[in-house]
Scaffold this motif. Structure first.
Motif, PDB file in Angstrom:
ATOM      1  N   LEU A  66       0.989  -1.085  -0.228  1.00 54.19           N
ATOM      2  CA  LEU A  66       0.250   0.094   0.007  1.00 54.19           C
ATOM      3  C   LEU A  66       0.835   1.091   0.026  1.00 54.19           C
ATOM      4  CD1 LEU A  66      -2.877   1.123   0.059  1.00 54.19           C
ATOM      5  CD2 LEU A  66      -2.861   1.018   2.433  1.00 54.19           C
ATOM      6  N   CYS A  67       1.805   1.331   0.849  1.00 48.33           N
ATOM      7  CA  CYS A  67       2.760   2.282   0.793  1.00 48.33           C
ATOM      8  C   CYS A  67       3.369   2.538  -0.859  1.00 48.33           C
ATOM      9  CB  CYS A  67       4.114   2.177   1.979  1.00 48.33           C
ATOM     10  SG  CYS A  67       3.384   2.217   3.518  1.00 48.33           S
ATOM     11  N   ALA A  68       3.930   1.408  -1.185  1.00 54.31           N
ATOM     12  CA  ALA A  68       4.805   1.492  -2.299  1.00 54.31           C
ATOM     13  C   ALA A  68       3.584   2.117  -3.350  1.00 54.31           C
ATOM     14  CB  ALA A  68       5.287   0.260  -2.681  1.00 54.31           C
ATOM     15  N   GLY A  69       2.450   1.462  -3.391  1.00 51.21           N
ATOM     16  CA  GLY A  69       1.698   1.700  -4.452  1.00 51.21           C
ATOM     17  C   GLY A  69       0.959   3.045  -4.540  1.00 51.21           C
ATOM     18  N   VAL A 142       3.287  -1.757  11.531  1.00 48.96           N
ATOM     19  CA  VAL A 142       1.963  -1.314  10.885  1.00 48.96           C
ATOM     20  C   VAL A 142       1.954   0.390  11.069  1.00 48.96           C
ATOM     21  CG1 VAL A 142      -0.401  -1.239  11.331  1.00 48.96           C
ATOM     22  CG2 VAL A 142       0.652  -3.329  10.972  1.00 48.96           C
ATOM     23  N   VAL A 143       2.571   0.684  12.238  1.00 47.31           N
ATOM     24  CA  VAL A 143       2.835   2.194  12.540  1.00 47.31           C
ATOM     25  C   VAL A 143       3.536   2.949  11.700  1.00 47.31           C
ATOM     26  CG1 VAL A 143       3.224   3.681  14.429  1.00 47.31           C
ATOM     27  CG2 VAL A 143       1.867   1.919  14.840  1.00 47.31           C
ATOM     28  N   ILE A 144       4.556   2.294  11.288  1.00 43.02           N
ATOM     29  CA  ILE A 144       5.801   2.938  10.488  1.00 43.02           C
ATOM     30  C   ILE A 144       4.985   2.880   9.009  1.00 43.02           C
ATOM     31  CG2 ILE A 144       7.843   2.499   9.232  1.00 43.02           C
ATOM     32  CD1 ILE A 144       9.086   1.385  11.894  1.00 43.02           C
ATOM     33  N   CYS A 145       4.340   1.889   8.583  1.00 45.90           N
ATOM     34  CA  CYS A 145       3.589   2.016   7.242  1.00 45.90           C
ATOM     35  C   CYS A 145       2.655   3.030   7.116  1.00 45.90           C
ATOM     36  CB  CYS A 145       3.211   0.792   6.950  1.00 45.90           C
ATOM     37  SG  CYS A 145       4.427  -0.539   6.471  1.00 45.90           S
ATOM     38  N   TYR A 146       1.825   3.088   8.239  1.00 45.55           N
ATOM     39  CA  TYR A 146       0.848   4.281   8.228  1.00 45.55           C
ATOM     40  C   TYR A 146       1.490   5.745   8.029  1.00 45.55           C
ATOM     41  CZ  TYR A 146      -3.613   1.937   8.833  1.00 45.55           C
ATOM     42  OH  TYR A 146      -4.598   1.287   8.653  1.00 45.55           O
ATOM     43  N   ILE A 147       2.485   5.937   8.900  1.00 36.58           N
ATOM     44  CA  ILE A 147       3.299   7.035   8.940  1.00 36.58           C
ATOM     45  C   ILE A 147       3.803   7.329   7.441  1.00 36.58           C
ATOM     46  CG2 ILE A 147       5.498   8.374   9.621  1.00 36.58           C
ATOM     47  CD1 ILE A 147       4.992   7.101  12.460  1.00 36.58           C
ATOM     48  N   LEU A 148       4.485   6.356   6.738  1.00 35.40           N
ATOM     49  CA  LEU A 148       4.710   6.221   5.542  1.00 35.40           C
ATOM     50  C   LEU A 148       3.702   6.895   4.339  1.00 35.40           C
ATOM     51  CD1 LEU A 148       7.480   3.708   5.367  1.00 35.40           C
ATOM     52  CD2 LEU A 148       7.921   6.282   5.012  1.00 35.40           C
ATOM     53  N   MET A 149       2.609   5.978   4.568  1.00 32.11           N
ATOM     54  CA  MET A 149       1.614   6.427   3.856  1.00 32.11           C
ATOM     55  C   MET A 149       1.181   7.927   4.012  1.00 32.11           C
ATOM     56  SD  MET A 149      -1.121   3.191   3.874  1.00 32.11           S
ATOM     57  CE  MET A 149      -0.922   2.653   5.576  1.00 32.11           C
ATOM     58  N   THR A 150       1.193   8.662   4.902  1.00 30.63           N
ATOM     59  CA  THR A 150       0.525   9.692   5.356  1.00 30.63           C
ATOM     60  C   THR A 150       1.886  10.493   4.724  1.00 30.63           C
ATOM     61  OG1 THR A 150      -0.397   9.207   7.425  1.00 30.63           O
ATOM     62  CG2 THR A 150       0.271  11.608   6.880  1.00 30.63           C
ATOM     63  N   LEU A 151       3.030  10.575   4.679  1.00 30.53           N
ATOM     64  CA  LEU A 151       4.059  11.396   4.201  1.00 30.53           C
ATOM     65  C   LEU A 151       4.045  11.272   2.789  1.00 30.53           C
ATOM     66  CD1 LEU A 151       7.079  10.759   6.520  1.00 30.53           C
ATOM     67  CD2 LEU A 151       5.413  12.742   6.287  1.00 30.53           C
TER      68      LEU A 151
END
Length: 184
Positions: A66-69, A142-151
């Motif tokens: 999801l982050c990469a996409g 999961v927390v790190i991925c949500y932060i990366l998604m936001t950024l």
């Protein structure tokens, strides 16, 4: 502008790594499922913990993918409103959608990260049933991925406003309809 381009390249590299992690996770999940089926039904020896490994792999696949996409703008969209707008209007609508998703991701990240320090020590004691993978590390991922998604969403929004990149959106109309000869 040079600093923004540097930040953009850093995020591209991070998301490239996440793409490889996601691809590896789905490959490993497929291999585990295939081997598990062979062992369970043909050799009558089920693999202990195969389901647990697939569940962890699914978490890694979904969040890393999801982050990469999001960064590569590979989400499917139905441009009912944006196709009727000008290029600038379309960019504004897409940026507002990105802002809304970034706010939601940020709220989830803050809620999860807010509970993480208080629970991290306790969560190290809790682990998955068979392989004893600490739940705290999964929660942290999961927390790190949500932060990366936001950024990623905020970065993409800024890029749209500055029109540095205008990545093409994938549209449901991009799928070619088969001709009548192909159907018959």
């Amino acid at each position: 502008m040079k600093a923004f381009n540097t930040i953009s390249r850093i995020f591209d590299k991070i998301n490239s790594v996440l793409s490889y992690i996601s691809a590896a996770a789905i490959f490993i999940m497929g291999a585990i499922c295939f081997i598990s089926v062979i062992f369970r039904y043909f050799l009558r020896m089920p693999i202990t913990g195969a389901n647990e490994l697939v569940q962890i792999g699914l978490l890694v696949f979904v969040y890393a993918g999801l982050c990469a996409g999001l960064r590569k703008n590979k989400a499917i969209s139905v441009p009912i409103i944006t196709e009727k707008l000008s290029h600038a209007g379309s960019n504004i609508m897409i940026a507002l959608g990105d802002l809304l998703c970034a706010v939601i991701s940020a709220i989830i990240a803050v809620v999860l990260a807010g509970t993480l320090p208080a629970k991290f020590g306790n969560m190290l004691r809790y682990s998955t049933d068979i392989y004893s993978v600490p739940l705290a590390w999964i929660y942290l991922f999961v927390v790190i991925c949500y932060i990366l998604m936001t950024l990623n969403l905020l970065l993409r929004m800024v890029e749209l406003f500055l029109e540095i990149k205008h990545p093409p959106t994938r549209d449901v109309r991009d799928v070619e309809e088969p001709s009548q000869e192909e159907v018959l």
